[in-house]
Motif scaffolding. Structure first.
Motif, PDB file in Angstrom:
ATOM      1  N   THR A  27       0.900  -1.256   0.129  1.00  0.00           N
ATOM      2  CA  THR A  27       0.194   0.217  -0.015  1.00  0.00           C
ATOM      3  C   THR A  27       0.868   1.311  -0.069  1.00  0.00           C
ATOM      4  OG1 THR A  27      -1.872  -0.904   1.316  1.00  0.00           O
ATOM      5  CG2 THR A  27      -1.622   1.187   1.301  1.00  0.00           C
ATOM      6  N   ALA A  28       2.012   1.152   0.951  1.00  0.00           N
ATOM      7  CA  ALA A  28       2.767   2.505   0.918  1.00  0.00           C
ATOM      8  C   ALA A  28       3.530   2.681  -0.363  1.00  0.00           C
ATOM      9  CB  ALA A  28       3.763   2.074   2.153  1.00  0.00           C
ATOM     10  N   ARG A  29       3.789   1.590  -1.043  1.00  0.00           N
ATOM     11  CA  ARG A  29       4.751   1.675  -2.379  1.00  0.00           C
ATOM     12  C   ARG A  29       3.516   2.365  -3.459  1.00  0.00           C
ATOM     13  NH1 ARG A  29       7.309  -3.416  -4.418  1.00  0.00           N
ATOM     14  NH2 ARG A  29       5.113  -3.915  -4.798  1.00  0.00           N
ATOM     15  N   ALA A  30       2.352   1.765  -3.399  1.00  0.00           N
ATOM     16  CA  ALA A  30       1.364   2.267  -4.325  1.00  0.00           C
ATOM     17  C   ALA A  30       0.958   3.770  -4.079  1.00  0.00           C
ATOM     18  CB  ALA A  30       0.088   1.311  -4.237  1.00  0.00           C
ATOM     19  N   GLU A  31       0.797   4.150  -2.968  1.00  0.00           N
ATOM     20  CA  GLU A  31       0.632   5.545  -2.528  1.00  0.00           C
ATOM     21  C   GLU A  31       1.717   6.330  -3.164  1.00  0.00           C
ATOM     22  OE1 GLU A  31      -0.338   5.718   1.536  1.00  0.00           O
ATOM     23  OE2 GLU A  31      -2.230   4.856   1.386  1.00  0.00           O
ATOM     24  N   MET A  32       3.038   6.010  -2.823  1.00  0.00           N
ATOM     25  CA  MET A  32       4.190   6.815  -3.327  1.00  0.00           C
ATOM     26  C   MET A  32       4.264   6.848  -4.879  1.00  0.00           C
ATOM     27  SD  MET A  32       8.265   5.957  -2.674  1.00  0.00           S
ATOM     28  CE  MET A  32       8.455   6.576  -0.948  1.00  0.00           C
ATOM     29  N   LEU A  33       3.970   5.888  -5.703  1.00  0.00           N
ATOM     30  CA  LEU A  33       3.840   5.859  -6.910  1.00  0.00           C
ATOM     31  C   LEU A  33       2.691   6.879  -7.606  1.00  0.00           C
ATOM     32  CD1 LEU A  33       4.336   2.106  -7.858  1.00  0.00           C
ATOM     33  CD2 LEU A  33       6.088   3.923  -7.887  1.00  0.00           C
ATOM     34  N   ILE A  34       1.903   6.933  -7.012  1.00  0.00           N
ATOM     35  CA  ILE A  34       0.789   7.787  -7.118  1.00  0.00           C
ATOM     36  C   ILE A  34       1.271   9.303  -6.983  1.00  0.00           C
ATOM     37  CG2 ILE A  34      -1.534   8.766  -6.782  1.00  0.00           C
ATOM     38  CD1 ILE A  34      -2.451   5.931  -5.899  1.00  0.00           C
ATOM     39  N   GLN A  35       1.954   9.530  -5.852  1.00  0.00           N
ATOM     40  CA  GLN A  35       2.694  10.862  -5.536  1.00  0.00           C
ATOM     41  C   GLN A  35       3.560  11.350  -6.842  1.00  0.00           C
ATOM     42  OE1 GLN A  35       3.611   9.866  -1.734  1.00  0.00           O
ATOM     43  NE2 GLN A  35       2.094  11.186  -0.740  1.00  0.00           N
ATOM     44  N   ILE A  36       4.464  10.178  -6.717  1.00  0.00           N
ATOM     45  CA  ILE A  36       5.394  10.469  -7.848  1.00  0.00           C
ATOM     46  C   ILE A  36       5.101  10.709  -9.355  1.00  0.00           C
ATOM     47  CG2 ILE A  36       7.394   9.499  -9.357  1.00  0.00           C
ATOM     48  CD1 ILE A  36       8.161   8.006  -6.820  1.00  0.00           C
ATOM     49  N   ALA A  37       3.939  10.079  -9.833  1.00  0.00           N
ATOM     50  CA  ALA A  37       3.292  10.088 -11.138  1.00  0.00           C
ATOM     51  C   ALA A  37       2.548  11.383 -11.155  1.00  0.00           C
ATOM     52  CB  ALA A  37       2.104   9.130 -11.320  1.00  0.00           C
ATOM     53  N   GLU A  38       2.023  11.981  -9.971  1.00  0.00           N
ATOM     54  CA  GLU A  38       1.399  13.364 -10.158  1.00  0.00           C
ATOM     55  C   GLU A  38       2.293  14.387 -10.505  1.00  0.00           C
ATOM     56  OE1 GLU A  38      -0.462  13.723  -6.300  1.00  0.00           O
ATOM     57  OE2 GLU A  38      -2.087  12.714  -6.820  1.00  0.00           O
ATOM     58  N   VAL A  39       3.622  14.437 -10.065  1.00  0.00           N
ATOM     59  CA  VAL A  39       4.549  15.268 -10.431  1.00  0.00           C
ATOM     60  C   VAL A  39       4.982  15.108 -11.568  1.00  0.00           C
ATOM     61  CG1 VAL A  39       6.945  16.163  -9.551  1.00  0.00           C
ATOM     62  CG2 VAL A  39       5.599  15.429  -7.869  1.00  0.00           C
ATOM     63  N   TYR A  40       5.282  14.125 -12.148  1.00  0.00           N
ATOM     64  CA  TYR A  40       5.867  13.610 -13.571  1.00  0.00           C
ATOM     65  C   TYR A  40       4.632  14.326 -14.322  1.00  0.00           C
ATOM     66  CZ  TYR A  40       9.579  10.632 -12.034  1.00  0.00           C
ATOM     67  OH  TYR A  40      10.589  10.078 -11.332  1.00  0.00           O
ATOM     68  N   HIS A  41       3.471  13.972 -14.221  1.00  0.00           N
ATOM     69  CA  HIS A  41       2.199  14.374 -15.031  1.00  0.00           C
ATOM     70  C   HIS A  41       2.038  15.948 -14.977  1.00  0.00           C
ATOM     71  CE1 HIS A  41      -1.990  14.610 -16.306  1.00  0.00           C
ATOM     72  NE2 HIS A  41      -1.651  13.555 -17.288  1.00  0.00           N
ATOM     73  N   ARG A  42       2.349  16.473 -13.873  1.00  0.00           N
ATOM     74  CA  ARG A  42       2.366  17.992 -13.871  1.00  0.00           C
ATOM     75  C   ARG A  42       3.551  18.679 -14.780  1.00  0.00           C
ATOM     76  NH1 ARG A  42       2.233  18.377  -8.611  1.00  0.00           N
ATOM     77  NH2 ARG A  42       4.268  19.071  -8.127  1.00  0.00           N
ATOM     78  N   TYR A  43       4.508  17.846 -14.986  1.00  0.00           N
ATOM     79  CA  TYR A  43       5.836  18.493 -15.692  1.00  0.00           C
ATOM     80  C   TYR A  43       5.292  18.158 -17.379  1.00  0.00           C
ATOM     81  CZ  TYR A  43       9.126  20.204 -12.575  1.00  0.00           C
ATOM     82  OH  TYR A  43       9.655  20.965 -11.542  1.00  0.00           O
ATOM     83  N   GLY A  44       4.223  17.336 -17.662  1.00  0.00           N
ATOM     84  CA  GLY A  44       3.899  17.112 -19.009  1.00  0.00           C
ATOM     85  C   GLY A  44       4.228  15.765 -19.597  1.00  0.00           C
ATOM     86  N   PHE A  45       4.772  14.874 -18.628  1.00  0.00           N
ATOM     87  CA  PHE A  45       5.314  13.574 -19.309  1.00  0.00           C
ATOM     88  C   PHE A  45       4.060  12.809 -18.983  1.00  0.00           C
ATOM     89  CE2 PHE A  45       8.789  15.768 -17.808  1.00  0.00           C
ATOM     90  CZ  PHE A  45      10.047  15.054 -18.440  1.00  0.00           C
ATOM     91  N   ASP A  46       4.012  11.786 -20.332  1.00  0.00           N
ATOM     92  CA  ASP A  46       2.935  10.852 -20.280  1.00  0.00           C
ATOM     93  C   ASP A  46       3.379   9.608 -19.815  1.00  0.00           C
ATOM     94  OD1 ASP A  46       1.316  12.413 -21.575  1.00  0.00           O
ATOM     95  OD2 ASP A  46       1.947  12.259 -23.460  1.00  0.00           O
ATOM     96  N   ALA A  47       2.499   8.535 -19.422  1.00  0.00           N
ATOM     97  CA  ALA A  47       2.788   7.307 -18.999  1.00  0.00           C
ATOM     98  C   ALA A  47       2.958   6.432 -20.005  1.00  0.00           C
ATOM     99  CB  ALA A  47       1.655   6.594 -18.226  1.00  0.00           C
TER     100      ALA A  47
END
Length: 503
Positions: A27-47
C-alpha cells in the motif's frame, strides 16, 4: 520390487536475493507511485508501460560491474529461433527500443514516465535485492540542456512531494564530458580513437562512482592495480600510474564552496580538451537555468564526484542523495545515501536507428525511497485493517453479508469472519491480528430487538492497557445501536480514531 523413493517436499523459502511484500508495504509503495506520477504528469510527461522482457540485443551491455555479455541479467534462449531474451535490468534500454520502433507515431521530443520492477542477476547483500522497483522519467529528442535542468528540478519537486523535506536531500549534478576531458588530460582517452583505453575508462568510471562507499583510498587503489575487499575478492584496477591517478583524484576533489568556483576549477582541470570545455559550459548553463527557476544550492548543486556507473551516459549526469543520518544494524550513524540518479544518453537510440537521438532522464529507486521515509518515521507501520463482522449464528450468514455490503457501499473497508465461528474469542483475536478498528456483533437477541453491537477495538485496547475501572465506565468502547444506524455509528468511530491519530 524396489520401494519408490519419496520425493522431498519443496522448501518454503524466498529465492536468494528476492523478498516478499505484504499489505502495508504494498500500500505504501502504491501511494508513493501515485505521488510521483502526479509530479511527472504535472511536468507534461505521459505514462508508458513496456514489456518486462526484452531481447538481450536490445538491452545491450551497459550494466555496471560486469565484463561479459548477458552477465548481470536473467536471460534464456528460445528453442524455436535461438534468440536470447532477458528480464529488463532498467527502464531506459526498453525506452530506447520503444522510441526507435514507434518514432513515426510519437511526438518529438517524447516525454514519458514509467514505473515497475526491474531485475539484476547480481550478488545480493544487505538491502541489495535482485528485483526492485524503479520510477523513471525521460525526454527523448531534445539536445538542449534545458531538458537536463528540467529533470533535475522535477526530481527535487518529487522528493519533496513524497515527504523528503528540503534540507534532507541534495540533487548533485556533473557532466560526463568534463570527466572525459579529465581522462583525456590524464592520457586514458584518445578522441581520435574512442575504443582505445575503453576498458580502463570503464574501471575509472565505476571506481569514482564508489567514492561514497570506498573513500579516496579505495578509489585510488581501483585507479591503480586493484583492490581486495573484506571478503577477499579482488577487483582489477584501471592500471593508471600515480600521476594519471592524481589527475582523476583532482577532478573528484574539484568541488568548491560555490557553483561558480567549482566551474572555474573544472575549467582549469580540462584545459587542452575541447570536450571538457564543452562540458563545463553545459554545467554553467544548467546552473543558470535552475537558478532562474528558484532552485538554489540548498536543493541542487554542482558536484564533480557524480559520474553514474552505467556506460551509456554522454553528458550531464545527476544523483539525488539523502543527507540525514540513520543508524545502521550495528548502531553506527551513517548517511542514507543515493535514492535516484540519471543523465544524458545521446547514443542509446542510435543503436537501433543509426542516427543520433538526444535523450535524458532520471530513475528513482522506489524501495530505497520507502526505506528512507521509514527511517524518518514518515510511514505507517501497519495499514488499518477492515471492519470485521463476527458470526454468531452460521445459519444467518446472509444477514452478515448484507452488513458488509452496506459498509462497503458506504466506502468502509469490511469483511465477514469466514473461519470457524464456534469460538467467539478467536474471532476477536482474528480482528486484532488484522488490525481491525471495529468489530460488529449481532447475536439472536440483537437480531430480535433490531439492534447491533459495535466494538471499538482501538479504544478497547487502549483502555485495557492504561485505564482504571472508572475511566472504563466513562469511556465505553462497545455500543448498542439500532440496526439501521450501523453505518453511521461506524463512520463516527472511524472519524474519532482518525482524529486521535492526527489524520
Amino acid at each position: 520390487m524396489a520401494k519408490q523413493k519419496k520425493q522431498p517436499r519443496p522448501k518454503a523459502q524466498t529465492p536468494k536475493g528476492f523478498r516478499d511484500y505484504f499489505g502495508a508495504e504494498v500500500t505504501a509503495r502504491a501511494e508513493m507511485l501515485i505521488q510521483i506520477a502526479e509530479v511527472y504528469h504535472r511536468y507534461g510527461f505521459d505514462a508508458l508501460e513496456t514489456s518486462a522482457v526484452e531481447t538481450v540485443e536490445a538491452l545491450g551491455k551497459f550494466l555496471p560491474d560486469v565484463d561479459r555479455p548477458n552477465e548481470g541479467v536473467f536471460a534464456w534462449q528460445e528453442e524455436d529461433d535461438g534468440d536470447w531474451l532477458a528480464l529488463r535490468y532498467d527502464m531506459t534500454a526498453p525506452l530506447a527500443r520503444v522510441f526507435a520502433q514507434h518514432r513515426n507515431d510519437l511526438p518529438t521530443p517524447y516525454r514519458r514516465y514509467t514505473m515497475g520492477p526491474v531485475w539484476r542477476n547480481e550478488k545480493p547483500g544487505p538491502g541489495r535485492f535482485r528485483q526492485f522497483y524503479q520510477c523513471d522519467a525521460d525526454t527523448v529528442g531534445s539536445g538542449s540542456v534545458a531538458s537536463d535542468a528540467e529533470i533535475c528540478a522535477m526530481l527535487s519537486d518529487t522528493l519533496e512531494a513524497v515527504g523528503i523535506e528540503r534540507g534532507d536531500y541534495i540533487v548533485r549534478v556533473n557532466n560526463r564530458k568534463v570527466l572525459n576531458g579529465v581522462m583525456e588530460v590524464a592520457g586514458v582517452l584518445d578522441p581520435s580513437d574512442p575504443a582505445k583505453f575503453e576498458a580502463e575508462r570503464g574501471i575509472v568510471l565505476r571506481a569514482i562512482d564508489k567514492l561514497d562507499r570506498l573513500g579516496l583510498d579505495g578509489v585510488r587503489a581501483l585507479l591503480g592495480e586493484g583492490r581486495e575487499d573484506e571478503s577477499g575478492d579482488f577487483t582489477k584496477g584501471a592500471g593508471l600510474n600515480a600521476d594519471q591517478a592524481e589527475v582523476v583524484i583532482g577532478f573528484m576533489e574539484a568541488k568548491r564552496a560555490t557553483g561558480a568556483e567549482t566551474v572555474a576549477r573544472l575549467r582549469e582541470l580540462v584545459q587542452g580538451s575541447d570536450m571538457g570545455i564543452e562540458g563545463v559550459a553545459e554545467l554553467e548553463e544548467i546552473a543558470a537555468l535552475l537558478d532562474a527557476q528558484g532552485y538554489g544550492p540548498d536543493r541542487i548543486e554542482l558536484d564533480p564526484s557524480v559520474v553514474r556507473g552505467l556506460g551509456y551516459y554522454t553528458g550531464p549526469v545527476y544523483e539525488a542523495e539523502l543527507t540525514f543520518e540513520i543508524l545502521d544494524e550495528k548502531g553506527r550513524k551513517r548517511q542514507f545515501g543515493s535514492v535516484a540518479g540519471g543523465g544524458r544518453y545521446d547514443d542509446l537510440v542510435k543503436r537501433f536507428t543509426g542516427q543520433t537521438v538526444p535523450a535524458t532522464g532520471v530513475s528513482i529507486g522506489v524501495d530505497r525511497l520507502l526505506a528512507a521515509l521509514d527511517a524518518k518515521g514518515r510511514l505507517e507501520k501497519a495499514a488499518q485493517g477492515p471492519v470485521v463482522v463476527t458470526v454468531m449464528d452460521r445459519d444467518r450468514m446472509a444477514d452478515y453479508q448484507s452488513m458488509v455490503a452496506e459498509l462497503r457501499q458506504a466506502g468502509i473497508r469490511a469483511e465477514v469472519y469466514l473461519g470457524n465461528p464456534k469460538n467467539f474469542g478467536n474471532q476477536l483475536k482474528y480482528a486484532d491480528r488484522r488490525g481491525s478498528p471495529v468489530a460488529v456483533i449481532e447475536g439472536a437477541d440483537e437480531k430480535a430487538n433490531g439492534k447491533v453491537q459495535i466494538k471499538d477495538l482501538i479504544l478497547g485496547a487502549q483502555i485495557a492497557e492504561n485505564a482504571t475501572l472508572e475511566e472504563w465506565r466513562e469511556r465505553p468502547s462497545q455500543f448498542e445501536v439500532p440496526r439501521d444506524q450501523l453505518v453511521a455509528k461506524i463512520h463516527e468511530i472511524l472519524d474519532e480514531q482518525g482524529e486521535a491519530n492526527g489524520q
